[in-house]
Design an enzyme around this catalytic site. Structure first.
Site, PDB file in Angstrom:
ATOM      1  N   ARG A 196     -52.772  65.289  38.836  1.00 27.10           N
ATOM      2  CA  ARG A 196     -52.090  66.202  37.913  1.00 27.10           C
ATOM      3  C   ARG A 196     -53.040  66.449  36.743  1.00 27.10           C
ATOM      4  O   ARG A 196     -54.148  65.899  36.716  1.00 27.10           O
ATOM      5  CB  ARG A 196     -50.777  65.575  37.460  1.00 27.10           C
ATOM      6  N   ASP A 257     -61.380  62.075  29.576  1.00 27.47           N
ATOM      7  CA  ASP A 257     -61.639  61.726  30.958  1.00 27.47           C
ATOM      8  C   ASP A 257     -62.928  60.920  30.949  1.00 27.47           C
ATOM      9  O   ASP A 257     -64.030  61.472  30.977  1.00 27.47           O
ATOM     10  CB  ASP A 257     -61.787  63.012  31.786  1.00 27.47           C
TER      11      ASP A 257
HETATM   12  O1  LIG Z   1     -60.485  69.425  42.676  1.00 25.96           O
HETATM   13  P1  LIG Z   1     -59.148  69.530  42.025  1.00 25.96           P
HETATM   14  O2  LIG Z   1     -58.253  68.409  42.417  1.00 25.96           O
HETATM   15  O3  LIG Z   1     -58.561  70.859  42.285  1.00 25.96           O
HETATM   16  O4  LIG Z   1     -59.356  69.508  40.437  1.00 25.96           O
HETATM   17  C1  LIG Z   1     -59.571  68.334  39.779  1.00 25.96           C
HETATM   18  C2  LIG Z   1     -58.723  68.075  38.645  1.00 25.96           C
HETATM   19  O5  LIG Z   1     -59.306  68.497  37.477  1.00 25.96           O
HETATM   20  C3  LIG Z   1     -58.313  68.627  36.528  1.00 25.96           C
HETATM   21  O6  LIG Z   1     -58.679  67.824  35.451  1.00 25.96           O
HETATM   22  P2  LIG Z   1     -58.444  68.363  33.936  1.00 25.96           P
HETATM   23  O7  LIG Z   1     -56.973  68.363  33.701  1.00 25.96           O
HETATM   24  O8  LIG Z   1     -59.054  69.744  33.864  1.00 25.96           O
HETATM   25  O9  LIG Z   1     -59.158  67.370  33.067  1.00 25.96           O
HETATM   26  C4  LIG Z   1     -57.026  68.298  37.160  1.00 25.96           C
HETATM   27  O10 LIG Z   1     -56.647  66.994  37.143  1.00 25.96           O
HETATM   28  C5  LIG Z   1     -57.368  68.692  38.558  1.00 25.96           C
HETATM   29  O11 LIG Z   1     -56.424  68.287  39.434  1.00 25.96           O
HETATM   30  O1  LIG Z   2     -59.497  63.707  40.154  1.00 25.89           O
HETATM   31  C1  LIG Z   2     -60.036  63.697  39.052  1.00 25.89           C
HETATM   32  C2  LIG Z   2     -60.636  64.844  38.496  1.00 25.89           C
HETATM   33  C3  LIG Z   2     -61.212  64.747  37.276  1.00 25.89           C
HETATM   34  N1  LIG Z   2     -61.211  63.562  36.635  1.00 25.89           N
HETATM   35  C4  LIG Z   2     -60.631  62.463  37.157  1.00 25.89           C
HETATM   36  O2  LIG Z   2     -60.617  61.404  36.533  1.00 25.89           O
HETATM   37  N2  LIG Z   2     -60.055  62.566  38.369  1.00 25.89           N
END
Ligand SMILES: O=P(O)(O)OC[C@H]1O[C@H](OP(=O)(O)O)[C@H](O)[C@@H]1O
Ligand SMILES: O=c1cc[nH]c(=O)[nH]1
EC number: 2.4.2.57
Length: 508
Positions: A196, A257
């Protein structure tokens, strides 16, 4: 000391004690106690939370998780003993002091986290220690392996198993909704698990949830992938790398992050689903997680090296993150924009190009196309409608309505156009400020909330024309988001005041 029990329905293991009882036992806020149900021979360790008025002396409130383990009923007597502090607290302190964690120490932290032995503040301390002092490649590898070992794993009897991931950090990055169906439409298997939102206004799991359920067991993920070719599910709902979702839960309010944990989080999800081929998107630019291309290359090398250590072939795309991908930010807005492209309607070039480039890399890595021809092949799968058909299959197999159209997704009924303050050109859009406004408007919890960005950098604008439309499901959230946008000015028109220190707050 014997108290009578009562329960509240939350997942973590807490014991709410009256302050008088706590003084008597000799425990303070955050200390651990062992709660024993002598009648059943069960016990559980819990973090203590103190109260003067939620419970009375002689009564303890335990959470549903603790209650389940203890097999107690309301009013049953339980024995309370002071418990020792979790061993991992010393290791967290070691990281806070800049030390290097061993595999055993990392394993203990992961074990204590997933066993609910660490309190939220201790998990947050671990995250912040790693954020400030960084994890080196060995520590990241240990963390990844321990995250995977603490949960369920998938193994397919076929190869390749493809995967895609983004490090996130750029608003509007809905490309997974296009990349996964394209890869699956090319005949490849892609069991995509996503998180998420972490720092953003909508994670991929949040977006997919607007179309279909995202909560499945690992066996269901495998069966659905074998049938439909691809899925997009929430990693946190499975028992895949359970420590990952815990870390994300405590990162979300801080909007951070931590680099080492991010690498482990991404690669643990890949390793756990048995993926052997993975494309990773690294958006770079101001207001993202990676400030420039050079830093992006360093991160790419780390991801490739981590993949090598874990047996996953990784290639990275360093992508432009200086402005949102597409123009829509927020759950239903982003899903609408992605579906429109799959439906063959006009859409933002940035979204189409980025999605095709990422999917194309996977097609090239797996030999579906020769190197240099992947993007074109991915574009063809989108333009021919095959990717839409695959997306519909994926939605159906996950329990959603496959007939859903881009026009079906409801946008917030509380709407405000932010006008341009003067004639000029948009010289910058501020990613973090856009995310803040979208979150304040209610995203990702409120699916209709978010932003439409009328103007991107380089585009001209006339005074009074809308530069941003804010949508909210609730009126009070809209008012707050308007205020946030007024103060932070996320779209900068040439000649405008860029910032004020200290910031002023105006009345709406
Ligand atoms: O490859 P996918 O799973 O689509 O994207 C990765 C992830 O990056 C985002 O991080 P943020 O909320 O932008 O820090 C979201 O958590 C999202 O699910
Ligand atoms: O899945 C993810 C994407 C970005 N950063 C994280 O910590 N996990």
């Amino acid at each position: 000391m014997i108290l009578s029990s009562s329960t509240v329905d939350i997942v973590s293991v807490y014991a709410v004690l009256h302050a008088d009882d706590a003084r008597h036992i000799g425990v303070r806020e955050g200390d651990r106690v062992t709660i024993i149900n002598n009648a059943k021979g069960t016990s559980v360790r819990a973090a203590v939370s103190l109260t003067e008025n939620v419970t009375t002396p002689g009564t303890i409130i335990i959470t549903a998780g603790a209650n389940e383990k203890l097999q107690t009923n309301k009013g049953d007597p339980v024995e309370i003993r002071v418990a020792s502090r979790p061993a991992s607290i010393e290791f967290i302190r070691k990281k806070m002091d800049g030390g290097k964690l061993t595999r055993e120490e990392t394993a203990q932290i992961v074990e204590d986290m997933t066993a609910n032995v660490l309190s939220p503040s201790e998990i947050t301390a671990y995250i912040t220690a790693a954020y400030i002092n960084n994890l080196d490649m060995d520590e990241i590898e240990y963390l990844t392996r321990e995250m995977v070992a603490s949960g369920d794993r998938l193994s397919f009897n076929t190869r390749p198993i493809v995967d895609k991931h983004s490090i996130g950090g750029v608003p509007g990055n809905k490309i997974t909704l296009l990349v996964v169906p394209v890869i699956a439409a090319a005949g490849l298997l892609i069991p995509k698990t996503s998180s998420r939102a972490i720092t953003g206004a909508g994670g991929t799991a949040d977006l997919m949830e607007a179309l279909a359920p995202v909560t499945f067991t690992i066996q269901e993920i495998q069966q659905m992938t074998l049938k439909a070719g691809g899925v997009i599910v929430w990693g946190g709902a499975t028992n895949i790398a359970p420590a990952d979702d815990l870390i994300i839960t405590y990162e979300y309010p801080l909007k951070i992050d931590a680099r080492g944990q991010m690498l482990a989080s991404i690669m643990a999800k890949k390793m756990a689903v048995g993926s052997d081929t993975c494309v990773i998107d690294i958006p770079v630019g101001p207001g993202t997680k990676v400030p420039n291309e050079n830093e992006g290359r360093l991160l790419a090398n780390d991801l490739i090296e981590l993949g090598r250590r874990l047996g996953v072939r990784v290639e990275c795309a360093i992508t432009y993150g200086g402005a949102p991908v597409g123009r829509n930010i927020g759950v239903n807005l982003e899903v609408t924009e992605a579906l429109r492209i799959l439906e063959g309607m006009p859409g933002p070039t940035s979204l189409m190009q980025k999605s095709a480039a990422l999917a194309g890399m996977a097609l090239e890595m797996t030999g579906k196309t020769a190197y240099g021809f992947g993007t074109e092949a991915a574009m063809d799968l989108i333009k021919s409608g095959k990717a839409l058909q695959k997306m519909q299959e994926m939605i159906e197999i996950q329990g959603g309505d496959p007939k859903v159209k881009s026009s079906d997704l409801a946008l917030g009924s509380n709407v405000f156009d932010v006008p341009a303050p003067n004639d000029g050109y948009v010289i910058a859009v501020k990613n973090r400020e856009l995310i803040n406004v979208a979150r304040t408007a209610g995203s990702p919890a409120d699916h209709g909330a978010g932003l439409y960005l009328h103007k991107k950098p380089g585009e001209s604008v006339k005074k009074g024309e809308p530069i941003l439309t804010i949508y909210a499901d609730r009126g009070w959230r809209l008012q707050r988001a308007i205020e946030e946008a007024r103060v932070s000015m996320p779209v900068v028109v040439e000649g405008m005041l860029l910032d004020r220190v200290p910031p002023i707050r105006r009345v709406a």
